[in-house]
Motif scaffolding. Structure first.
Motif, PDB file in Angstrom:
ATOM      1  N   LEU A 126       0.843  -1.208   0.000  1.00  0.00           N
ATOM      2  CA  LEU A 126       0.000   0.000   0.000  1.00  0.00           C
ATOM      3  C   LEU A 126       0.875   1.255   0.000  1.00  0.00           C
ATOM      4  CD1 LEU A 126      -2.762   1.453   0.314  1.00  0.00           C
ATOM      5  CD2 LEU A 126      -2.464   1.254   2.770  1.00  0.00           C
ATOM      6  N   LEU A 127       1.884   1.270   0.876  1.00  0.00           N
ATOM      7  CA  LEU A 127       2.782   2.431   0.933  1.00  0.00           C
ATOM      8  C   LEU A 127       3.502   2.620  -0.396  1.00  0.00           C
ATOM      9  CD1 LEU A 127       4.367   2.017   4.493  1.00  0.00           C
ATOM     10  CD2 LEU A 127       2.733   3.744   3.763  1.00  0.00           C
ATOM     11  N   ARG A 128       3.877   1.495  -1.018  1.00  0.00           N
ATOM     12  CA  ARG A 128       4.590   1.599  -2.288  1.00  0.00           C
ATOM     13  C   ARG A 128       3.670   2.082  -3.398  1.00  0.00           C
ATOM     14  NH1 ARG A 128       8.350  -3.753  -1.824  1.00  0.00           N
ATOM     15  NH2 ARG A 128      10.083  -2.723  -0.770  1.00  0.00           N
ATOM     16  N   THR A 129       2.390   1.679  -3.297  1.00  0.00           N
ATOM     17  CA  THR A 129       1.443   2.122  -4.312  1.00  0.00           C
ATOM     18  C   THR A 129       1.185   3.619  -4.193  1.00  0.00           C
ATOM     19  OG1 THR A 129       0.432  -0.033  -4.164  1.00  0.00           O
ATOM     20  CG2 THR A 129      -0.815   1.657  -5.304  1.00  0.00           C
ATOM     21  N   VAL A 140       2.676   9.217   0.180  1.00  0.00           N
ATOM     22  CA  VAL A 140       2.974   9.021   1.597  1.00  0.00           C
ATOM     23  C   VAL A 140       3.159  10.373   2.285  1.00  0.00           C
ATOM     24  CG1 VAL A 140       4.661   8.094   3.223  1.00  0.00           C
ATOM     25  CG2 VAL A 140       3.964   6.737   1.264  1.00  0.00           C
ATOM     26  N   LEU A 141       3.808  11.296   1.573  1.00  0.00           N
ATOM     27  CA  LEU A 141       4.000  12.622   2.171  1.00  0.00           C
ATOM     28  C   LEU A 141       2.656  13.328   2.353  1.00  0.00           C
ATOM     29  CD1 LEU A 141       7.271  13.959   0.508  1.00  0.00           C
ATOM     30  CD2 LEU A 141       6.943  13.088   2.814  1.00  0.00           C
ATOM     31  N   VAL A 142       1.764  13.188   1.366  1.00  0.00           N
ATOM     32  CA  VAL A 142       0.440  13.810   1.498  1.00  0.00           C
ATOM     33  C   VAL A 142      -0.310  13.191   2.679  1.00  0.00           C
ATOM     34  CG1 VAL A 142      -1.824  14.057   0.414  1.00  0.00           C
ATOM     35  CG2 VAL A 142       0.256  14.501  -0.906  1.00  0.00           C
ATOM     36  N   LEU A 190      15.819  12.190   1.461  1.00  0.00           N
ATOM     37  CA  LEU A 190      17.025  12.944   1.116  1.00  0.00           C
ATOM     38  C   LEU A 190      18.284  12.167   1.479  1.00  0.00           C
ATOM     39  CD1 LEU A 190      15.994  16.549   2.215  1.00  0.00           C
ATOM     40  CD2 LEU A 190      16.030  15.566  -0.072  1.00  0.00           C
ATOM     41  N   LEU A 191      18.203  11.387   2.543  1.00  0.00           N
ATOM     42  CA  LEU A 191      19.368  10.586   2.939  1.00  0.00           C
ATOM     43  C   LEU A 191      19.548   9.373   2.024  1.00  0.00           C
ATOM     44  CD1 LEU A 191      18.868  10.648   6.793  1.00  0.00           C
ATOM     45  CD2 LEU A 191      20.818  11.589   5.571  1.00  0.00           C
ATOM     46  N   GLY A 192      18.548   9.127   1.167  1.00  0.00           N
ATOM     47  CA  GLY A 192      18.646   7.994   0.249  1.00  0.00           C
ATOM     48  C   GLY A 192      18.067   6.714   0.809  1.00  0.00           C
ATOM     49  N   PHE A 193      17.210   6.821   1.819  1.00  0.00           N
ATOM     50  CA  PHE A 193      16.687   5.607   2.443  1.00  0.00           C
ATOM     51  C   PHE A 193      15.170   5.511   2.374  1.00  0.00           C
ATOM     52  CE2 PHE A 193      20.817   6.074   4.520  1.00  0.00           C
ATOM     53  CZ  PHE A 193      21.314   4.809   4.313  1.00  0.00           C
ATOM     54  N   TRP A 194      14.552   6.146   1.369  1.00  0.00           N
ATOM     55  CA  TRP A 194      13.095   6.149   1.340  1.00  0.00           C
ATOM     56  C   TRP A 194      12.511   4.739   1.335  1.00  0.00           C
ATOM     57  CZ3 TRP A 194       9.667   9.825   2.325  1.00  0.00           C
ATOM     58  CH2 TRP A 194       8.333   9.505   2.084  1.00  0.00           C
ATOM     59  N   HIS A 244      10.566   5.993  -7.204  1.00  0.00           N
ATOM     60  CA  HIS A 244      11.585   6.126  -6.168  1.00  0.00           C
ATOM     61  C   HIS A 244      11.807   7.590  -5.857  1.00  0.00           C
ATOM     62  CE1 HIS A 244      12.423   1.918  -6.502  1.00  0.00           C
ATOM     63  NE2 HIS A 244      12.449   2.046  -7.814  1.00  0.00           N
ATOM     64  N   PHE A 245      12.194   7.830  -4.637  1.00  0.00           N
ATOM     65  CA  PHE A 245      12.502   9.192  -4.247  1.00  0.00           C
ATOM     66  C   PHE A 245      13.612   9.693  -5.157  1.00  0.00           C
ATOM     67  CE2 PHE A 245      13.799  12.636  -1.487  1.00  0.00           C
ATOM     68  CZ  PHE A 245      12.597  13.018  -0.935  1.00  0.00           C
ATOM     69  N   PRO A 246      13.454  10.892  -5.754  1.00  0.00           N
ATOM     70  CA  PRO A 246      14.425  11.331  -6.759  1.00  0.00           C
ATOM     71  C   PRO A 246      15.862  11.269  -6.241  1.00  0.00           C
ATOM     72  CG  PRO A 246      12.979  13.128  -6.054  1.00  0.00           C
ATOM     73  CD  PRO A 246      12.396  11.870  -5.543  1.00  0.00           C
TER      74      PRO A 246
END
Lengths: 329, 675
Positions: free
Chosen positions: B97-100, B106-108, B135-139, B370-372
């Motif tokens: 669900l989180l990935r979808t 998720v931020l919203v 930002l740390l690369g661990f999303w 993926h997180f940019p």
């Protein structure tokens, strides 16, 4: 109260809507499996990766071959080596490719001999050796420390004294779960040393790095193969030769152990359910063997060249098709 | 020095103006203590061999049986296995669900939850801090960790809140549960993690169950506290109007205890984050794994970055669940609002969900899977550089004080070794008698009995010397922690700037997994007990500082103003007015510091502290479950003794202040960021 209930209900409804929407939006990847060399897909496999580079290397070599040659989806699971065994037992882990026998005698008895839920599937290849080590630089000024007899002299042993060891020299051991005869060796050889546990491998490595940077004396239990061996210069101290009597006292746990550590033959283990579940994968995993040099070669790509273990494994497999082909026969 | 505090406690009681009655009260306990010593002397200097609870052998037997026969027993096939499967199913689906939703979704969602509980500010903070994980690369790994955490939290609440209600309504239930909760909270995870793996299976199931065990206590305690905090008049009004028991609970007690329950939710989440790294030991993927990888390579930066991501995730969730916004009282205007607004009230959730789905769909179309990566920042190199620099410059050669290494030796030689020798060489019955006496002096004969019995229990677990070793280290760590925390706490109370600077640092110190700073700590201090003490101090000072600050801030204005108008200098005002009036909070700070130091005993053992901590490590690493259990139980007993004694100090000074220590205590417990 009723109002509150309806409010909760509204949010529940909203949540359900999200879930439904998520379900609809879910990426339908099913059916789109990657194209591979050979026929039908085998049942997916899970391999354990224990927290050291060698373990990651072996598992990744197996993973790449399983996925590209046998069309078997392979998951790698990072897990503590002790928690690996209950996983193999239940079948939630299919195999582990590098077991150090010295640390798992009890697991071998329980799961392999008694319960028969785990099977040995051959040796991995490399031999491991635990021993007593000092920084090589130390031997320049103290050549007698190359053998255990050099530590008999209290004045020399005192070089290794710390606040924790008091008047005696400190003997440092890392992770308390690793096999250790050090206290027995110290006692039976009458050495003026005090056994101190650093608590973890990381603590031991930090102590070694400090000692080699500062040029201070340090005596510790360490082993081959280990990635640190290529970074700092350590010398293994000669302990009395391994004899049958000595091995017998290790087995009997009579506290009379007084010789060097025996060589560890690393082996592979699989869940007893694996052969029925995916015979091809079982055959491959049984055959995989690496020499110490080969394992080091891949490990140095990971530790030295900062490649991911999977990329390193892929590169090595591409460069050694004959070896891989032999495993697949 | 170390045990000076309790001893002055006795002296005070003995020498304070004694009335006849008081003097009589000294006789019985005095006789009992002399009797303990006499009996002990007859038995011998060491703990007698017949005093043995055989915990080790019994536990080992049970474990071995479970390993060999677990598969075929109905309890496993029909109960534990389905539970394990249900947990795996839940975490898998929550993760998908989180990935979808993808990262924008998720931020919203974070913003929406934050907005609902705490308004714009909470929403904004939540979003910014959670983005930090990306930002740390661990999303992606953060999402794995979150899915595990959330499933654990939901189950922990489903178990904890009903138990809390029960404990809130029944004194007997509360008493029975208290011991169990203490055990669950202090018993080191290393003891029971391998049995959990055997019973429930590797990965998510065992990790979730372990998290639940650890996180349920605050839920129970805070809920019970909330229920008990409901004023008697409210329930009396209910009864007089003829409410039945269930009606009283559902319509009066629970709604009025709502804030406490929400706080319980928050604390459960924070506790759950404390377990992330341990969960990875048994095959639960996520951020914990990244920390362990860094630790394995002895790479400080590589362990720090995922550690920081854990901190960010914890803070984000803390900020969106703390509910800073003034809570609407149940019976507020909702009921009386005109029907015209009804539409709007239905619109809000729909709008929220609508925007969430819209964002998720847009994200999918834009392939924002993926997180940019262009935004990610690599902190490991600067961290490593900083750690190197500190290591080079502080280890030795610092003018006057020497360096961290000579400090390390100084502490070992002057404090740790003498304290350990004192406790280990003293006859065991003398220690038992002394502890009983301190307990009695602090809180009466019942407490004396509990303390004495607990120490006899430690003897029966056959870990006496190890327990004394650990006790000596805990006492030294507590003294150092207080020497750091109280001055800082006072400073923070007097300067808002200091407090603002300290707050995020304390958050980090509390949530950052200790595994992250083990390596730098060993690098700075010599391997041995000092690194363990230092790790304990880092972990224990945040509650100490927070409680000191809180205590000073809570001193009412009137006495302070009176003092100032009588011409008191700021120094006099602090020493003679504020500090005495804040004694209760200070005692609470002592109590929390001790509990924190004890709860990190195992981690300290990983860097050379030895003692009981090392015993419990054997539980996982050598499959010596019996040995681990004995060590773990001894830690629990030590914690109970030290906790009850310092609590008694708190409530003694509390009687004057007339407030509720226990409440304060529970509200501030754990890696909560609520203070």
């Amino acid at each position: 109260m009723k109002k509150r209930t309806t409010r909760t209900a509204r949010w529940l409804l909203a949540g359900a809507l999200v879930a439904v929407a998520a379900g609809c939006g879910s990426d339908a990847k099913k059916g789109a499996s990657p194209a591979t060399d050979s026929g039908a897909a085998g049942a997916p496999i899970t391999l354990a990766v224990n927290p050291w580079t060698g373990s990651a290397v072996n598992a990744n070599v197996a993973k790449v071959i399983l996925e590209t040659k046998l069309n078997t989806k392979t998951t790698l699971l990072d897990i503590d080596e002790n928690a690996t065994w209950p996983g193999l037992d239940k079948g939630s882990i299919d195999a582990v490719l590098e077991v150090w026998p010295s640390g798992h005698a009890a697991d071998v008895t329980t799961y392999i001999d008694q319960k028969k839920s785990v099977v040995k599937i051959g040796l991995l290849g490399p031999d491991a050796k635990i021993g007593w080590y000092v920084p090589t630089a130390l031997l320049k000024d103290h050549p007698t420390l190359a053998t255990w007899e050099g530590f008999k002299d209290p004045a020399t042993a005192k070089l290794f004294a710390t606040a924790e060891s008091g008047d005696k020299g400190q003997f440092l051991m890392g992770d308390p779960s690793y096999v250790s005869y050090d206290e027995q060796i110290i006692k039976n050889l009458n050495l003026p040393l005090k056994f101190v546990v650093a608590g973890s491998e990381a603590a031991l490595i930090t102590a070694i790095q400090k000692a080699t940077t500062d040029g201070t004396p340090l005596l510790m239990q360490f082993w081959q193969p280990h990635w640190l061996q290529s970074k700092v210069k350590l010398t293994q101290i000669k302990l009395p030769d391994v004899t049958d009597a000595c091995l017998a006292s290790a087995a009997a746990k009579d506290g009379k152990f007084a010789c060097d550590y025996p060589v560890d033959h690393l082996f592979k283990a699989a869940s007893a359910k694996l052969e029925a579940k995916n015979a091809k994968a079982f055959a491959l995993l049984s055959k995989i063997q690496l020499t110490t040099d080969q394992q080091n070669e891949i490990a140095s790509m990971v530790d030295g060249d900062k490649m991911t273990p999977e990329a390193a494994a892929t590169k090595w497999i591409a460069a050694n098709p004959a070896i891989v082909a032999a495993w697949l026969k | 020095m170390v045990i000076a505090a309790p001893i002055t406690g006795i002296a005070e009681t003995a020498t304070s103006p004694i009335t006849d009655k008081r003097w009589h009260r000294l006789v019985v306990p005095g006789v009992v203590i002399i009797a303990i010593i006499a009996v002990g002397y007859a038995i011998g200097h060491e703990v007698p061999t017949w005093l043995d609870a055989h915990v080790k052998a019994k536990v080992d037997q049970a474990y071995q049986w479970t390993v060999l026969h677990g598969d075929t027993n109905w309890l496993f096939t029909d109960v534990f296995d389905p539970i394990g499967h249900a947990i795996s199913w839940s975490t898998d689906h929550l993760l998908s669900l989180l990935r979808t939703l993808r990262w924008p979704g998720v931020l919203v969602l974070t913003a929406l939850i934050g907005y609902r509980t705490g308004g714009q500010r909470a929403a904004l903070t939540g979003v910014i801090v959670l983005s930090g994980c990306g930002l740390l690369g661990f999303w992606d790994h953060t999402m794995i960790t979150l899915s595990l955490m959330l499933v654990s939290v939901v189950i922990a609440l489903a178990v904890g809140i009903p138990l809390g209600i029960w404990a809130g309504l029944s004194d007997r239930a509360e008493k029975v549960m208290r011991g169990i909760l203490d055990t669950a909270q202090v018993m080191p995870l290393y003891v029971y993690i391998l049995p959990l793996v055997v019973v429930f299976g590797i990965g998510a199931p065992a990790a979730v169950i372990a998290t639940i065990i650890y996180a349920v206590p605050p839920a129970v305690r805070i809920t019970s506290l909330g229920i008990r905090g409901v004023a008697g008049t409210s329930t009396e009004v209910g009864s007089s109007f003829g409410c039945t028991g269930p009606q009283l609970l559902l319509k009066i007690r629970l709604p009025l205890a709502r804030r406490a329950v929400l706080l319980g939710v928050n604390q459960v989440i924070m506790m759950a984050f404390g377990i992330v790294v341990y969960a990875s030991l048994i095959g639960a993927a996520g951020l914990g794994n990244d920390v362990l990888t860094g630790l394995q390579k002895v790479d400080v930066g590589r362990a720090f970055a995922p550690g920081l991501a854990i901190v960010f995730a914890a803070i984000a969730i803390d900020r969106i669940t703390t509910g800073q916004r003034p809570q609407r009282i149940v019976s507020d205007t909702v009921a009386s609002r005109p029907g015209a607004l009804l539409g709007r009230r239905f619109m809000m959730p729909l709008l929220a969900v609508g925007s969430l789905i819209a964002v998720a769909v847009v994200a999918k179309l834009l392939k924002a899977d993926h997180f940019p990566s262009s935004l990610t920042v690599d902190v490991s190199k600067p961290v490593n550089d900083a750690a190197d620099w500190v290591g080079r410059h502080f280890r030795k050669g610092v003018p006057i004080v020497g360096g961290t290494e000579s400090f390390s030796d100084f502490v070992v030689i002057n404090f740790l070794t003498p304290a350990r020798d004192l406790l280990q060489h003293a006859a065991w019955y003398i220690i038992v008698a002394a502890v009983a006496a301190i307990g009695w002096a602090s809180g009466g004969w019942r407490l004396g009995l509990v303390c004495g019995a607990s120490f006899v229990g430690i003897g029966a677990l056959r870990v006496w010397d190890l327990a004394m070793d650990t006790l000596s280290q805990v006492l030294v760590a507590v003294v150092i922690s207080l020497l750091v925390a109280i001055p800082l706490g006072i400073w923070a109370a007097r300067s808002i700037t200091v407090e603002r600077i300290l707050r995020p640092l304390l958050d980090v110190a509390q949530v950052m997994p200790a595994f992250v700073y083990l390596v730098p700590v060993i690098f700075l201090f010599n391997v041995g007990r000092v690194p363990g003490v230092v790790a304990s101090v880092i972990y224990a000072i945040p509650p100490g500082i927070r409680l000191t600050t809180l205590g000073l801030r809570q001193v009412p204005e009137a006495p302070r103003e009176a003092a100032i108008s009588f011409g008191a200098t700021p120094r006099q005002e602090l020493l003679k007015v504020q500090l005495p009036l804040a004694t209760r909070a200070m005692m609470l700070a002592v109590n929390q510091t001790i509990i924190m130091c004890l709860s990190i005993v195992v981690v300290a053992a990983l860097i050379g502290a030895g003692g009981l901590g090392l015993e419990t490590v054997y539980g996982l690493t050598k499959k010596q479950i019996g040995q681990g259990t004995a060590g773990g139980l001894a830690i629990v007993l030590l914690a109970i003794v030290l906790d009850r004694i310092t609590q008694a100090w708190g409530s003694r000074s509390n009687r004057r202040a007339g407030a509720q220590t226990w409440a304060q205590r529970r509200f501030s417990r754990g890696p909560g960021l609520t203070l």
